[in-house]
Motif scaffolding. Structure first.
Motif, PDB file in Angstrom:
ATOM      1  N   GLY A  77      -5.563  -1.995  -3.506  1.00 31.66           N
ATOM      2  CA  GLY A  77      -4.663  -0.899  -3.193  1.00 31.66           C
ATOM      3  C   GLY A  77      -5.251   0.473  -3.442  1.00 31.66           C
ATOM      4  O   GLY A  77      -4.563   1.475  -3.282  1.00 31.66           O
ATOM      5  N   LYS A  78      -6.518   0.544  -3.844  1.00 33.41           N
ATOM      6  CA  LYS A  78      -7.147   1.840  -4.104  1.00 33.41           C
ATOM      7  C   LYS A  78      -7.611   2.474  -2.803  1.00 33.41           C
ATOM      8  O   LYS A  78      -7.974   1.780  -1.861  1.00 33.41           O
ATOM      9  CB  LYS A  78      -8.363   1.670  -5.013  1.00 33.41           C
ATOM     10  CG  LYS A  78      -8.047   1.228  -6.406  1.00 33.41           C
ATOM     11  CD  LYS A  78      -9.328   1.150  -7.185  1.00 33.41           C
ATOM     12  CE  LYS A  78      -9.101   0.815  -8.631  1.00 33.41           C
ATOM     13  NZ  LYS A  78     -10.353   0.821  -9.390  1.00 33.41           N
ATOM     14  N   ALA A  85       2.730   7.309   2.251  1.00 37.65           N
ATOM     15  CA  ALA A  85       3.185   5.957   2.592  1.00 37.65           C
ATOM     16  C   ALA A  85       3.530   5.162   1.334  1.00 37.65           C
ATOM     17  O   ALA A  85       4.466   4.363   1.341  1.00 37.65           O
ATOM     18  CB  ALA A  85       2.115   5.238   3.400  1.00 37.65           C
ATOM     19  N   ARG A  86       2.794   5.398   0.260  1.00 43.98           N
ATOM     20  CA  ARG A  86       3.121   4.734  -1.002  1.00 43.98           C
ATOM     21  C   ARG A  86       4.469   5.216  -1.527  1.00 43.98           C
ATOM     22  O   ARG A  86       5.273   4.434  -2.016  1.00 43.98           O
ATOM     23  CB  ARG A  86       2.044   5.037  -2.053  1.00 43.98           C
ATOM     24  CG  ARG A  86       0.766   4.294  -1.851  1.00 43.98           C
ATOM     25  CD  ARG A  86      -0.237   4.780  -2.857  1.00 43.98           C
ATOM     26  NE  ARG A  86      -1.482   4.041  -2.795  1.00 43.98           N
ATOM     27  CZ  ARG A  86      -2.593   4.451  -3.392  1.00 43.98           C
ATOM     28  NH1 ARG A  86      -2.612   5.577  -4.075  1.00 43.98           N
ATOM     29  NH2 ARG A  86      -3.694   3.732  -3.304  1.00 43.98           N
ATOM     30  N   GLU A  87       4.689   6.521  -1.414  1.00 38.64           N
ATOM     31  CA  GLU A  87       5.944   7.106  -1.886  1.00 38.64           C
ATOM     32  C   GLU A  87       7.138   6.541  -1.109  1.00 38.64           C
ATOM     33  O   GLU A  87       8.207   6.318  -1.665  1.00 38.64           O
ATOM     34  CB  GLU A  87       5.882   8.628  -1.726  1.00 38.64           C
ATOM     35  CG  GLU A  87       7.029   9.376  -2.334  1.00 38.64           C
ATOM     36  CD  GLU A  87       6.969   9.466  -3.841  1.00 38.64           C
ATOM     37  OE1 GLU A  87       8.028   9.670  -4.439  1.00 38.64           O
ATOM     38  OE2 GLU A  87       5.872   9.299  -4.421  1.00 38.64           O
ATOM     39  N   LEU A 134       3.282   1.279   1.706  1.00 38.56           N
ATOM     40  CA  LEU A 134       2.062   0.707   1.137  1.00 38.56           C
ATOM     41  C   LEU A 134       2.274   0.527  -0.367  1.00 38.56           C
ATOM     42  O   LEU A 134       2.969   1.329  -0.984  1.00 38.56           O
ATOM     43  CB  LEU A 134       0.851   1.623   1.364  1.00 38.56           C
ATOM     44  CG  LEU A 134       0.309   1.740   2.770  1.00 38.56           C
ATOM     45  CD1 LEU A 134      -0.818   2.774   2.803  1.00 38.56           C
ATOM     46  CD2 LEU A 134      -0.212   0.420   3.259  1.00 38.56           C
ATOM     47  N   PRO A 135       1.653  -0.499  -0.943  1.00 38.38           N
ATOM     48  CA  PRO A 135       1.814  -0.683  -2.397  1.00 38.38           C
ATOM     49  C   PRO A 135       0.888   0.243  -3.182  1.00 38.38           C
ATOM     50  O   PRO A 135      -0.169   0.655  -2.707  1.00 38.38           O
ATOM     51  CB  PRO A 135       1.388  -2.139  -2.595  1.00 38.38           C
ATOM     52  CG  PRO A 135       0.406  -2.396  -1.500  1.00 38.38           C
ATOM     53  CD  PRO A 135       0.898  -1.589  -0.325  1.00 38.38           C
ATOM     54  N   TYR A 136       1.314   0.579  -4.386  1.00 38.31           N
ATOM     55  CA  TYR A 136       0.454   1.340  -5.295  1.00 38.31           C
ATOM     56  C   TYR A 136      -0.661   0.435  -5.809  1.00 38.31           C
ATOM     57  O   TYR A 136      -1.792   0.865  -5.917  1.00 38.31           O
ATOM     58  CB  TYR A 136       1.253   1.899  -6.477  1.00 38.31           C
ATOM     59  CG  TYR A 136       2.045   3.128  -6.120  1.00 38.31           C
ATOM     60  CD1 TYR A 136       1.446   4.377  -6.085  1.00 38.31           C
ATOM     61  CD2 TYR A 136       3.393   3.041  -5.831  1.00 38.31           C
ATOM     62  CE1 TYR A 136       2.172   5.519  -5.782  1.00 38.31           C
ATOM     63  CE2 TYR A 136       4.126   4.179  -5.530  1.00 38.31           C
ATOM     64  CZ  TYR A 136       3.500   5.397  -5.495  1.00 38.31           C
ATOM     65  OH  TYR A 136       4.224   6.517  -5.178  1.00 38.31           O
TER      66      TYR A 136
END
Length: 84
Positions: free
Chosen positions: A47-48, A72-74, A78-80
């Motif tokens: 996820g980095k 997108a993470r927020e 997408l996952p953190y």
């Protein structure tokens, strides 16, 4: 007895051929945070966000892609971090 010195000489490394920027190649003008399938190409399996030398993006598009991934993470597209 004298010690031998190793010559630390410079190694000859192959010059790395630069990858063309994906956004320039595909003529994409806007990095959309909702296009998570495209953004997943720029994240690792953990996820980095991948480095520019790995993704092959130009500096401007790398910054835009990083910002889009963060958006997108927020929005939970997408996952953190990767699931276990």
């Amino acid at each position: 007895m004298g010690q031998r010195r190793r010559s630390g000489g410079s190694r000859r490394e192959r010059p790395v051929k630069a990858k063309p920027c994906v956004f320039h190649k595909e003529d994409i003008t806007y990095v959309d945070y909702k296009d998570y399938n495209m953004l997943r190409r720029f994240t690792s399996d953990r996820g980095k966000i991948r480095a520019r030398r790995v993704t092959g993006l130009c500096p401007q598009h790398q910054r835009e892609a990083a910002a889009a991934i963060k958006r997108a993470r927020e929005m939970a597209l997408l996952p953190y971090v990767a699931g276990q």
